[in-house]
Design a protein around this motif. Structure first.
Motif, PDB file in Angstrom:
ATOM      1  N   GLU A  10     -12.454  36.088  13.004  1.00  0.00           N
ATOM      2  CA  GLU A  10     -13.197  36.551  14.182  1.00  0.00           C
ATOM      3  C   GLU A  10     -12.247  36.997  15.289  1.00  0.00           C
ATOM      4  O   GLU A  10     -12.530  37.935  16.023  1.00  0.00           O
ATOM      5  N   LEU A  22     -19.550  27.874  14.683  1.00  0.00           N
ATOM      6  CA  LEU A  22     -18.353  27.051  14.514  1.00  0.00           C
ATOM      7  C   LEU A  22     -18.492  25.666  15.136  1.00  0.00           C
ATOM      8  O   LEU A  22     -17.952  24.695  14.605  1.00  0.00           O
ATOM      9  N   GLN A  24     -12.556  31.424  11.832  1.00  0.00           N
ATOM     10  CA  GLN A  24     -12.250  31.600  13.242  1.00  0.00           C
ATOM     11  C   GLN A  24     -11.125  32.625  13.416  1.00  0.00           C
ATOM     12  O   GLN A  24     -11.187  33.473  14.295  1.00  0.00           O
TER      13      GLN A  24
END
Length: 85
Positions: free
Chosen positions: A82, A46, A79
């Motif tokens: 996750e 990321l 994100q």
């Protein structure tokens, strides 16, 4: 930084620092090239993706800004996925 880049030109960490240095110098073309390569090699990283989105957004090019928004949207979804795990 240049000495570190000479020791291992493929080191992602060193290249990330070179990309940040270019970004802080407002050399968005160089920073984009670096972060694009890093992100292509590690699409799950990321940090590389967000920096690529930032340099595209800061470039002043409307097309690159659109790409930055698309990438940021993708990264945000990644994100969030996750965080749900």
């Amino acid at each position: 930084l240049d000495a570190a880049a000479k020791l291992d030109p493929a080191a992602a960490e060193t290249n990330a620092l070179l990309g940040l240095a270019a970004r802080y110098r407002k050399d968005y073309a160089a920073a984009e090239k670096i972060f694009e390569g890093l992100y292509q090699n590690a699409p799950g990283a990321l940090f590389f993706g967000w920096n690529l989105a930032i340099v595209r957004a800061e470039s002043g090019d409307p097309k690159k800004r659109d790409l930055a928004v698309q990438l940021a949207d993708t990264l945000l979804k990644q994100q969030q996925g996750e965080l749900e795990l």
